[in-house]
Design an enzyme around this catalytic site. Sequence first.
Site, mmCIF file in Angstrom:
data_model
loop_
_atom_site.group_PDB
_atom_site.id
_atom_site.type_symbol
_atom_site.label_atom_id
_atom_site.label_comp_id
_atom_site.label_asym_id
_atom_site.label_seq_id
_atom_site.Cartn_x
_atom_site.Cartn_y
_atom_site.Cartn_z
ATOM 1 N N ARG A 5 23.734 9.046 -13.877
ATOM 2 C CA ARG A 5 24.620 10.179 -14.119
ATOM 3 C C ARG A 5 25.880 10.103 -13.273
ATOM 4 N NH1 ARG A 5 21.288 15.578 -13.425
ATOM 5 N NH2 ARG A 5 20.448 14.384 -11.660
ATOM 6 N N GLU B 141 2.221 1.440 -17.251
ATOM 7 C CA GLU B 141 1.279 1.355 -16.135
ATOM 8 C C GLU B 141 1.719 2.193 -14.940
ATOM 9 O OE1 GLU B 141 -1.969 0.814 -14.379
ATOM 10 O OE2 GLU B 141 -1.783 -0.651 -15.993
ATOM 11 N N VAL C 293 0.820 6.389 -13.935
ATOM 12 C CA VAL C 293 -0.355 6.953 -13.272
ATOM 13 C C VAL C 293 -0.767 6.060 -12.107
ATOM 14 C CG1 VAL C 293 -2.770 7.655 -13.515
ATOM 15 C CG2 VAL C 293 -1.197 7.941 -15.439
ATOM 16 N N ILE D 56 -1.617 0.999 -8.426
ATOM 17 C CA ILE D 56 -3.020 0.712 -8.743
ATOM 18 C C ILE D 56 -3.137 0.236 -10.188
ATOM 19 C CG2 ILE D 56 -5.355 1.646 -8.831
ATOM 20 C CD1 ILE D 56 -4.418 3.855 -6.915
ATOM 21 N N GLU E 53 7.997 17.291 -1.856
ATOM 22 C CA GLU E 53 9.387 17.597 -2.198
ATOM 23 C C GLU E 53 9.777 18.963 -1.635
ATOM 24 O OE1 GLU E 53 11.330 15.513 -3.748
ATOM 25 O OE2 GLU E 53 9.862 14.029 -4.431
ATOM 26 N N LYS F 134 -1.065 13.205 -15.688
ATOM 27 C CA LYS F 134 -1.795 11.947 -15.537
ATOM 28 C C LYS F 134 -3.174 12.029 -16.177
ATOM 29 C CE LYS F 134 0.763 11.004 -11.290
ATOM 30 N NZ LYS F 134 0.732 10.999 -9.803
#
Length: 432
Positions: free
Chosen positions: A38, A119, A122, A126, A180, A195
């Site tokens: 942006r 992938e 989530v 991992i 946050e 998730k």
Amino acid sequence: MLGCGTVGGEVVRLLREQATELAARAGAPVELVGVAVRRPQRHADLGELVTADASGLVTRDDVDVVVEVIGGIEPARTLLLEALKAGKSVVTANKALLAEDGAALAEAADASGADLYYEASVAGAIPLLRPLRESLAGDRITRVAGIVNGTTNFILSAMTESGASYAEALEEATRLGYAEADPSADVDGYDAASKAAILASLAFHTRVTSADVHCEGIREVSAADIAAAAGMDCVIKLLAICERTPADGDTPESVSARVHPAMIPASHPLAAVDGAFNAVFVEAEAAGQLMFYGQGAGGAPTASAVLGDLVAVARNRTVGGRGPRESTYASLPVRPMGTVPTRYHVSLDVADRAGVLSTIAGEFARHGVSIAAVRQTGGRPDGGPARLVVVTHTAPEAALAATVEVIAGLDAVRGVESVLRVEDLGRKGVAG
């Protein structure tokens, strides 16, 4: 690439630092040809690569793959649909979009023959979604349960280790950068719910959206709850639980997905997952019990998953293959939360006088909720306040909710302090 924040910046770095190795793994050079942001002026280090014209970038002739790391629903959905319709393969880390409207992306990918990989959406680095979608494709998965949000796990771990209140642990998580400035998506469970929808969709070959996921956060978890869990040799974790329930009489086979804090046995592998780490426990009929553990968030771990998908897409382009498609053949109904059974730990502030316990026990019985154990602390001979803890056997959510609603209105009940679920999750742990 769309976006160049924490994750995007790491993707750029790794693309540059590992260019030779990535080319060898993919079978062809992987070249970054543009980055849409942006505010281009904030990314002077990208030089001519940076642009504010995201729509123009995703449809350019020299673009084979679009990597999306901007997050949110719009403009990500519009841009990715444009890319897929133009035949560009997509790698995305956008859990919110996939959980809300992943079907539209999958259909667009099928229509154009492009790949859709996610992938990184989530559990960060991992390797979880690919094993569910590919490695366990020959098995029947019955349950996926895990810790998929690092912020809430850090907060609950801090409360467990130090006895801190929720507010104190959240303040510490914010100071260290785990939370946050507005932590709502994490602490209210929405991030984990997105998730859970993705995990349930893959595990059970059924389209499950975020609207199908029952969601509760951790704001109401108190230091007293943490202590009560310890007294039962349990710990409290925010869990995403996705289950496949077999048909029973006139009730068809179904799936359920839920996110909520729960007491789990201290002996279970998930109980030992502390700090900002993630772990997911998978149960399948043939494979048995599997556990996936690692860093579930952060720029570098998430970028690792993005690049893994990017290499897979590049290999498909190089050798002429295609990635796995959406699998929804089962199309199982989503079970209403009110019918999902579990055990409960109910803490009540009551008057300590004769007949109170029998009255409360009678309400549990009247609603079909069986009591496993009762414990009382405090109280005075004059009927002063006491804390009554009731642990139930397995009962449907709706029955427990109705019981608590009635009990809360009894004259002898000063208040319902907390209601927490108790999840056994297979006490034997992981099969070796």
